[in-house]
Design an enzyme around this catalytic site. Structure first.
Site, PDB file in Angstrom:
ATOM      1  N   GLU B  60       0.630  -1.147   0.060  1.00 13.58           N
ATOM      2  CA  GLU B  60      -0.017  -0.121   0.082  1.00 13.58           C
ATOM      3  C   GLU B  60       0.830   1.140  -0.006  1.00 13.58           C
ATOM      4  OE1 GLU B  60      -0.777  -2.699   1.311  1.00 13.58           O
ATOM      5  OE2 GLU B  60      -3.049  -3.171   0.915  1.00 13.58           O
ATOM      6  N   PHE B  83      -9.480  -2.281   1.442  1.00 14.71           N
ATOM      7  CA  PHE B  83     -10.440  -1.813   2.500  1.00 14.71           C
ATOM      8  C   PHE B  83      -9.810  -0.487   3.141  1.00 14.71           C
ATOM      9  CE2 PHE B  83     -11.179  -6.391   1.901  1.00 14.71           C
ATOM     10  CZ  PHE B  83     -12.752  -6.508   2.539  1.00 14.71           C
ATOM     11  N   ASP B  85      -9.703   0.115   6.166  1.00  7.37           N
ATOM     12  CA  ASP B  85      -8.879  -0.143   7.176  1.00  7.37           C
ATOM     13  C   ASP B  85      -7.390  -0.274   6.945  1.00  7.37           C
ATOM     14  OD1 ASP B  85     -11.281  -1.927   8.924  1.00  7.37           O
ATOM     15  OD2 ASP B  85     -11.423  -1.699   6.950  1.00  7.37           O
ATOM     16  N   HIS B 129     -11.721  -4.907   9.301  1.00  6.86           N
ATOM     17  CA  HIS B 129     -12.131  -4.625   7.829  1.00  6.86           C
ATOM     18  C   HIS B 129     -13.447  -4.167   7.650  1.00  6.86           C
ATOM     19  CE1 HIS B 129      -8.917  -7.929   6.723  1.00  6.86           C
ATOM     20  NE2 HIS B 129      -9.295  -7.864   5.308  1.00  6.86           N
TER      21      HIS B 129
HETATM   22  C1  LIG Z   1      -2.281  -4.941   4.003  1.00  4.53           C
HETATM   23  C2  LIG Z   1      -3.418  -5.710   3.232  1.00  4.53           C
HETATM   24  N1  LIG Z   1      -3.551  -5.415   2.005  1.00  4.53           N
HETATM   25  C3  LIG Z   1      -4.294  -6.034   1.138  1.00  4.53           C
HETATM   26  C4  LIG Z   1      -5.087  -7.093   1.831  1.00  4.53           C
HETATM   27  C5  LIG Z   1      -6.154  -7.888   1.022  1.00  4.53           C
HETATM   28  N2  LIG Z   1      -5.610  -9.374   1.112  1.00  4.53           N
HETATM   29  C6  LIG Z   1      -5.895 -10.371   1.743  1.00  4.53           C
HETATM   30  S1  LIG Z   1      -5.302 -11.768   1.561  1.00  4.53           S
HETATM   31  C7  LIG Z   1      -4.359 -11.213   0.478  1.00  4.53           C
HETATM   32  C8  LIG Z   1      -3.533 -12.072  -0.489  1.00  4.53           C
HETATM   33  C9  LIG Z   1      -2.453 -12.410   0.312  1.00  4.53           C
HETATM   34  O1  LIG Z   1      -1.584 -13.270  -0.189  1.00  4.53           O
HETATM   35  P1  LIG Z   1      -0.731 -14.179   0.399  1.00  4.53           P
HETATM   36  O2  LIG Z   1       0.260 -13.523   1.315  1.00  4.53           O
HETATM   37  O3  LIG Z   1       0.076 -15.131  -0.851  1.00  4.53           O
HETATM   38  O4  LIG Z   1      -1.414 -15.232   1.169  1.00  4.53           O
HETATM   39  P2  LIG Z   1      -2.346 -16.492   0.735  1.00  4.53           P
HETATM   40  O5  LIG Z   1      -3.643 -15.812   0.961  1.00  4.53           O
HETATM   41  O6  LIG Z   1      -1.977 -16.901  -0.233  1.00  4.53           O
HETATM   42  O7  LIG Z   1      -2.427 -17.318   1.929  1.00  4.53           O
HETATM   43  C10 LIG Z   1      -4.647  -9.771   0.167  1.00  4.53           C
HETATM   44  C11 LIG Z   1      -4.015  -8.882  -0.758  1.00  4.53           C
HETATM   45  C12 LIG Z   1      -5.063  -7.246   3.339  1.00  4.53           C
HETATM   46  N3  LIG Z   1      -5.732  -8.189   3.887  1.00  4.53           N
HETATM   47  N4  LIG Z   1      -4.027  -6.422   3.921  1.00  4.53           N
END
Ligand SMILES: Cc1ncc(C[n+]2csc(CCOP(=O)(O)OP(=O)(O)O)c2C)c(N)n1
Ligand SMILES: Cc1ncc(C[n+]2csc(CCOP(=O)(O)OP(=O)(O)O)c2C)c(N)n1
Ligand SMILES: [Mg+2]
Ligand SMILES: [Mg+2]
Lengths: 320, 323, 323, 320
Positions: B60, B83, B85, B129
């Site tokens: 971000e 989000f 948040d 969230h």
């Molecule tokens: C700071 C932040 N940015 C974006 C998100 C939205 N988000 C939730 S899961 C995810 C993907 C995460 O990927 P990874 O680290 O590979 O974990 P996986 O879901 O594959 O276990 C994203 C972008 C978040 N929760 N927090």
């Protein structure tokens, strides 16, 4: 995992319990009983179970919104997990946390965190505490491949390495962050391992669908940490069978890729290696299903949180 | 007549701005190939191609920084923070840079970016969230804050936000995704800084934003039976803040209730109340009331979350308590 | 009699808490070997050694996270964020984690940390090194906020902050570093949530915090000649907020002016005004006024910064405008 | 730098102008004329001047609170810089920015930033804009060794590398971040170069006290960027002669270290290499001093900002 001739059944059962648990969460979601979002770990069970067998009791574990498998592998009662995901008073967070935040202090499960990367510095703090209190614990912190691009990952790894903290970082590389292929968002092949050098750490890539490989790598890392030789960063290659969350069918992934990884399913892989018959595997599956069903029934019978819960535990009782 | 819902209005709003101005580019996590985590940006990558719609890594700070830097070089970036948040992870970029660069350079540089984020509670997403970050954003001079409550306002306000020469935080309420309305015509623009009187009345003024606008309207209906005639104002933008509309209404009604989602501590409702208690003091016949969520994080459990959110019934009870 | 200034009171406050409780540890950038960028932590590394006082890399997210994690494991960390403005770089850790973990785990885990930061304008540090972040912090349920205005309050409030089972943001105003006072005795503790009446009066209530307390006091002196007798309240903590003291005073004076450093939009003064306009409405004989900085970032130039900061004269002018 | 026989005098003069400028700022500070904080670059002139000679006109540059040398090397008029540092209306930011925020849009000086690491993502955005507008510019972003531990560094480097953006990152490794030795806060020897691999970039360490080495490295990196081959991360070893800021005497640094680096002073080093006589060097120094003095006199004669400036340029005129 090999001393006891039935030990491998125990390992299998752990993976099956997680698998069945996740399947049931998916149905609950489809039936409208689970609100918000939920992120399943079907296909990634070996990382959690291998990790859990390598750690010692009391070792703190911090994971993410995709954390059912880690918390269950570390002993979170299925009923407590279900109740939390269903928002019931008997859930591990009294229904106030939810699917993304499974936590159990009695098991040193220090929480599941829903903001990418945010728990890595917190895990570093837990490990730092161990060096101050000499409690002998080694902290384990799990995150995804996509998490290696956020700032807190970098800050936390650097601090852990400079302070040589007793911590094991596990990157579950399931090749995707949400709908995005990891290769599209990092300029290297291995999002975690190819960065270990930036923190003076060894490059470790393992087969995350192989419980024994995970157990071994985490055990070694734990030993190293215990001996005061600092953190390790383990990249475990794995794959989620389903989509990112809830109703995502995951159809942005090439069919061949999905099939390849389905053929590397950690449960069948392990059963094959230990020559567990299909019949026995099915029996174990049924056992797991039964346990999951019993837990779910209890969770579903549990009440919603009382209205007073709304205002409690914002502040400590002492201070409010 | 085409009907559009709030969710689809988002992509429509972005598309209109991108059609109008080739300098508009759009970046965020999963916004391009996947069409957004909430499917709010479906079709944009297809229409505008890979040189205008970008998937980013999960970072971000880099997203906000990239938008700022590109804006300083003449582009008009739209950045999605999935989000609201998550704004905490890039707050420095927004509050200390985007909002201050024009002032710190005495006008040499400007930062015309729109930061979009899905905010708000009501869907069982839990404490990390479900926030709006609206009050925090409103406290930062140099940052504009938009909180649309209907599809056509969303589309119209978004055009103003993208054309605006200053940074704008545009908070889309995810509990409103299914709200439907007639598709506004091409060229539909709603200016920033103009509140909307969404119901006229003479006995009491209700002010609300986002998902609290329908709550306030429902409360007005509830007390209508008791012959209490409420005026309801949707602020639509928090910065610029249309105090003129609020004061004009209070002049007529002499009573004011503010309905804010979230604890409201140092929120927009406290700012509006404080300003009315100064500029509109002599118009008031009764205390200014706020109906907000209790001062807690958003609980996950459906039953608790529902208690947490202000309801039409509790707003109605506050209204009735005046008489 | 020992005299101590506000700058030295900081190290004294930290030292007292570390002597009392071996679980207290302290980390931050340049706090150990160098004794702090502002020399506010001199001597701590010497007294408590390298296992309790830690220099960190420049990584505010790691600092806050480390404090949170260690607190969850039973320690009582004090984390320094050098300038309050930098809180933007680690806001997620503070607002989304430290403040919410107790609630999200329904009390299983608590996060007893103190985050210290040097805040405030008046020294020519410019827009990115002069903020207080007090209103933003106050808007977050689960986070306590302390804003001491004198050396002995600083020492006393700090003891309460460190003993407190919840996360506390402790904002030290760098324009007050040279303020002197008698050294408070060992064991001196000031509870959180109790405002202090620093001047009694009957005609009008002035409420202020931090560096605005001396400004409010000076304003009270200025209008004294005109036989206007002001009561001055120093809130000392923003969360918990001592509305009781404010309302009791307004009950007596019927007039309220709030003096806040910074634009005050969605600041503590808007929250206090909003609450008095509700709970204390019938006590008021006149509009609630706020004297704040204009809605701009902090300008660098000495002449502009001085215009930006509320002054005793402008507070006095507001007071006089009531009569 | 070699074609013209007098070119090296031009290079020297640039370094001397910066040196004299910084010396004067220090005196102004001691005399109470500069408020807040100010961070001088005595000893680090070669990085700035080498960089400036390698870049093309219009290439955006973003630097930090220690940014007098970079902005002056890129053409910021001394008077405008002084006036800003003194908070005068004629300063490059109208007196509203200050020492830590020197900026000049007409020179594509996109700003000096006072929050560590915050400008690196912004620089990435500037480079991204070039790929969209095809303006042919290459952005240059400068930061210190201590900045390599903050999250925004990591996020920005990753994004720049994945998107192969036309940007040159220069880490001025002066061995300290404030009062802390870099070796105490990173687990590697070279805080930037040892991390280049984490972004798929080459490891580049250069002598930052050698203008020609800097110019060459930046030129190569600029070419690479221009050719669409993405970012470079250059670690330039250098040293600040003074303390971190204002009145800091820098006495936490070992005397031998300081002496060693004083003996590597970029100005004498360059003068020696090009066989500039002591006398000529002194003449050039006097020339620089004169120019600096003239600029300072003008700046001191300039008025403080008008009171109206307080409220202007928070918002664009259009919108307020
Ligand atoms: C700071 C932040 N940015 C974006 C998100 C939205 N988000 C939730 S899961 C995810 C993907 C995460 O990927 P990874 O680290 O590979 O974990 P996986 O879901 O594959 O276990 C994203 C972008 C978040 N929760 N927090
Ligand atoms: C986010 C943030 N944290 C801390 C600081 C305080 N600070 C200012 S300069 C500095 C040291 C930076 O060191 P380095 O990156 O090596 O740059 P140098 O000063 O040596 O040029 C620190 C910690 C800051 N400005 N911003
Ligand atoms: Mg993944
Ligand atoms: Mg340095």
């Amino acid at each position: 995992m090999t001393a006891n001739p039935h030990a491998h059944e125990h390992v299998l059962l752990q993976m099956l319990r997680i698998r069945e648990f996740e399947n049931r969460v998916q149905s609950l979601f489809s039936d409208g009983l689970v609100k918000g979002s939920t992120h399943l770990a079907n296909g990634q069970e070996a990382v959690a179970v291998g990790m859990a067998f390598a750690l010692h009791p009391g070792d703190p574990v911090l994971c993410t919104y995709r954390g059912h498998h880690h918390t269950i592998a570390r002993g979170l009662p299925l009923e407590s997990a279900f109740a939390e995901i269903l928002g019931r008073a008997t859930g591990c967070c009294g229904g106030k946390g939810g699917s993304m935040h499974l936590t159990d202090k009695s098991l040193a499960l220090m929480g599941s965190y829903a903001i990418i990367g945010s728990h890595i510095p917190i895990a570093v703090g837990a490990a730092w505490a161990s060096t101050l209190t000499h409690d002998g614990a080694v902290t384990c912190c799990i995150f995804g491949d996509g998490t290696t691009t956020i700032g807190s990952f970098h800050e936390a790894l650097n601090l852990a390495a400079v302070w040589r903290l007793p911590i094991v970082f596990i990157c579950e590389n399931n090749l995707y962050s949400e709908y995005t292929a990891i290769g599209d968002v990092v300029p290297i092949e291995h999002p975690a391992a190819d960065r270990a050098g930036a923190y003076g750490l060894d490059r470790i890539v393992i087969d995350g669908n192989d419980v024994e490989a995970v157990k071994e790598a985490v055990s070694l890392a734990r030993e190293r940490a215990s001996a005061g030789r600092g953190p390790s960063l383990i990249e475990a290659l794995t794959y989620r069978h389903g989509g990112h969350s809830r109703a995502d069918p995951g159809d942005y992934r090439p069919r061949e890729e999905v099939e390849l990884w389905l053929s590397r399913d950690p449960i069948s892989k392990y059963a094959d290696r230990h020559e567990v018959s299909t019949q026995r595997l099915e029996q174990l599956g049924a056992e797991a299903r039964d346990e999951v069903d019993r837990a779910l029934r209890k969770a579903l019978a549990a009440p919603a949180p009382a209205a007073e819960a709304l205002l409690s535990n914002v502040w400590s009782e002492e201070s409010s | 007549m085409t009907i559009i819902n709030y969710r689809k209005a988002i992509a429509e709003a972005i598309a209109r701005s991108m059609r109008e101005d080739p300098k508009v580019v759009f970046l965020g996590e999963d916004v391009a190939l996947a069409g957004g985590a909430f499917k709010t940006t479906v079709g944009l990558r297809e229409e505008f191609g890979p040189t205008r719609v970008f998937d980013t890594p999960i970072s971000e700070q880099a997203i906000i920084g990239a938008a700022i830097g590109a804006a300083m070089r003449g582009l008009r970036p739209i950045a999605e923070i999935m989000f609201a948040d998550f704004l905490g992870t890039c707050w420095d970029g927004i509050a200390n840079h985007a909002a201050k660069i024009r002032y710190m350079t005495d006008g040499a540089y400007s930062v015309p970016i729109v930061i979009r984020a899905h905010g708000g509670a009501g869907l069982g997403f839990g404490a990390q969230h479900s926030q709006l970050y609206d009050g925090l954003a409103m406290s930062i001079p140099g940052l504009k804050v938009v909180v649309p409550s209907t599809p056509s306002d969303l589309i119209g306000l978004f055009q103003s936000a993208v054309r605006d020469p200053d940074p704008v935080l545009f908070i889309e309420h995810k509990a409103l995704f299914d709200v439907k309305e007639e598709m506004p015509p091409e060229g539909h623009v709603v200016p920033l800084g103009k509140a909307q009187v969404v119901r006229e009345g003479s006995d009491l003024t209700l002010v609300a934003t986002g998902a609290m606008v329908p709550v306030a309207l429902a409360a007005a209906e509830l007390v209508q039976d008791r012959r209490i005639d409420c005026e309801v104002i949707d602020l639509r933008t928090l910065t610029p803040l249309d105090m003129h509309s609020v004061l004009r209404s209070v002049e007529k009604t002499s009573r004011l209730i503010l309905v804010e989602e979230g604890p409201g501590i140092c929120g927009w409702s406290s700012e509006v109340a404080a300003r009315v208690a100064d500029e509109g003091f002599w118009m008031l016949d009764a205390p200014i009331r706020r109906v907000c969520s209790p001062p807690t994080p958003t609980p996950f459990s459906e039953s608790l979350e529902s208690l947490w959110l202000p309801k039409a019934e509790s707003v109605a009870a506050e209204i009735e308590s005046y008489w």
